[in-house]
Write a protein that holds these residues in place. Sequence first.
Motif, PDB file in Angstrom:
ATOM      1  N   ARG A   1      -4.694   8.780   3.118  1.00 35.92           N
ATOM      2  CA  ARG A   1      -5.796   7.737   3.170  1.00 35.92           C
ATOM      3  C   ARG A   1      -4.717   6.557   2.055  1.00 35.92           C
ATOM      4  NH1 ARG A   1      -7.997   9.654   6.639  1.00 35.92           N
ATOM      5  NH2 ARG A   1     -10.192  10.384   5.909  1.00 35.92           N
ATOM      6  N   TYR A   2      -4.991   5.023   2.588  1.00 41.42           N
ATOM      7  CA  TYR A   2      -4.524   4.419   1.565  1.00 41.42           C
ATOM      8  C   TYR A   2      -5.468   4.066  -0.284  1.00 41.42           C
ATOM      9  CZ  TYR A   2      -2.930   4.931   6.350  1.00 41.42           C
ATOM     10  OH  TYR A   2      -2.544   5.217   7.717  1.00 41.42           O
ATOM     11  N   LEU A   3      -4.213   3.556  -0.558  1.00 39.34           N
ATOM     12  CA  LEU A   3      -4.232   2.731  -2.175  1.00 39.34           C
ATOM     13  C   LEU A   3      -2.851   1.814  -2.483  1.00 39.34           C
ATOM     14  CD1 LEU A   3      -4.888   2.827  -5.510  1.00 39.34           C
ATOM     15  CD2 LEU A   3      -2.628   3.583  -5.107  1.00 39.34           C
TER      16      LEU A   3
ATOM     17  N   GLU B   1       0.797  -1.092   0.053  1.00 39.44           N
ATOM     18  CA  GLU B   1       0.672   0.080   0.213  1.00 39.44           C
ATOM     19  C   GLU B   1       0.902   1.456   0.283  1.00 39.44           C
ATOM     20  OE1 GLU B   1       0.875   0.133   4.185  1.00 39.44           O
ATOM     21  OE2 GLU B   1       0.747  -1.951   3.105  1.00 39.44           O
TER      22      GLU B   1
ATOM     23  N   LEU C   1      -7.329   8.287  -9.329  1.00 37.62           N
ATOM     24  CA  LEU C   1      -6.569   6.854  -9.364  1.00 37.62           C
ATOM     25  C   LEU C   1      -6.671   6.245  -9.941  1.00 37.62           C
ATOM     26  CD1 LEU C   1      -5.732   6.916  -5.838  1.00 37.62           C
ATOM     27  CD2 LEU C   1      -4.549   7.788  -6.940  1.00 37.62           C
TER      28      LEU C   1
ATOM     29  N   ALA D   1     -10.830  11.348  -5.483  1.00 29.61           N
ATOM     30  CA  ALA D   1      -9.513   9.778  -5.423  1.00 29.61           C
ATOM     31  C   ALA D   1     -10.391   8.821  -6.469  1.00 29.61           C
ATOM     32  CB  ALA D   1      -9.354   9.631  -4.611  1.00 29.61           C
ATOM     33  N   ARG D   2     -10.781   8.339  -6.303  1.00 29.20           N
ATOM     34  CA  ARG D   2     -11.182   6.930  -6.489  1.00 29.20           C
ATOM     35  C   ARG D   2     -11.088   6.935  -8.079  1.00 29.20           C
ATOM     36  NH1 ARG D   2     -15.627   5.441  -8.467  1.00 29.20           N
ATOM     37  NH2 ARG D   2     -17.061   7.528  -7.692  1.00 29.20           N
TER      38      ARG D   2
ATOM     39  N   PHE E   1     -12.771  11.486  -1.669  1.00 30.48           N
ATOM     40  CA  PHE E   1     -12.480  10.189  -1.617  1.00 30.48           C
ATOM     41  C   PHE E   1     -13.417   9.982  -3.151  1.00 30.48           C
ATOM     42  CE2 PHE E   1     -12.724   5.820  -1.010  1.00 30.48           C
ATOM     43  CZ  PHE E   1     -11.039   5.785  -0.350  1.00 30.48           C
TER      44      PHE E   1
ATOM     45  N   ARG F   1      -2.356  -1.890  -3.927  1.00 33.83           N
ATOM     46  CA  ARG F   1      -2.028  -2.711  -5.416  1.00 33.83           C
ATOM     47  C   ARG F   1      -1.756  -4.073  -5.232  1.00 33.83           C
ATOM     48  NH1 ARG F   1       1.703  -0.459  -8.475  1.00 33.83           N
ATOM     49  NH2 ARG F   1      -0.012   0.059 -10.066  1.00 33.83           N
TER      50      ARG F   1
ATOM     51  N   ARG G   1      -8.603   1.609  -3.000  1.00 37.88           N
ATOM     52  CA  ARG G   1      -8.353   2.423  -2.446  1.00 37.88           C
ATOM     53  C   ARG G   1      -9.450   3.040  -1.058  1.00 37.88           C
ATOM     54  NH1 ARG G   1      -8.841   3.042  -7.291  1.00 37.88           N
ATOM     55  NH2 ARG G   1     -11.263   2.365  -6.771  1.00 37.88           N
ATOM     56  N   ARG G   2      -8.641   2.620   0.565  1.00 36.21           N
ATOM     57  CA  ARG G   2      -8.766   2.663   1.529  1.00 36.21           C
ATOM     58  C   ARG G   2      -9.320   3.858   2.886  1.00 36.21           C
ATOM     59  NH1 ARG G   2     -12.993  -1.190   2.241  1.00 36.21           N
ATOM     60  NH2 ARG G   2     -12.481  -1.581   4.682  1.00 36.21           N
TER      61      ARG G   2
END
Length: 220
Positions: A103-105, A93, A187, A183-184, A180, A107, A120-121
């Motif tokens: 926040r966190y991605l 992440e 990203l 971002a979603r 968010f 992969r 994405r969280r």
Amino acid sequence: MMKKAPTPRTALAPGIAKVLKQLHCPLDVMLMCVRWYVAYGLSLRNLAEMMAEPWIEVHHSTVYRWDMKLLPVLEKAFRLRKRPAGKSWRMDEMHIRVNGEWRYLYRAVDKNGNTVDFLRRAHRDKVAARRYFEKAIEAIDADRETPIKIRRCKYLNNLVEQNFRVIKRRTRPMPGFRNFRCARILLAGIELMPMIAKGQMQCAHGTHPSADDQFYDLVT
């Protein structure tokens, strides 16, 4: 010479045709701006200034609106043509800033560096992230005689950590994501370009289109 995206005479994907009814600008101009924004370290204002040079007047907020409208449709079209990932995956992440907060991605990439998926969280919840990828694994296991096993091995994650550099280079010039949802969408668009460049999109047999041609082909 600027490459042309499909014109309205070309058979467009239903999602794109629906979006075009809401946007009043030539499709090739919108697609070029969207592709440049997710592929390169450019701000929305940079793009507006660049487009003004060939006498195309566009406000930076308009480019942002194109991104929000077109990227979800393009990502959906890509997933229908995405090549299957390899059998060996690495997951990690990275931090992303959303509305001033971290926040966190998450992969996952296969052993060849191809992107498996991303998530994405709002919180660093590895249990939820692991559950997400395990669900993807279960879908693959349905067609396998030998089930996939999950194991911890720190050095194996070097590949996915290096793979994050592409995402970090693109997000670094950004001031941060507004929310968010923003971002979603962005990203997902940023993830789209490296996947196309790595040859993860299925193309017509015997053809070898460039990455930008493949991007434009997503609208048909």
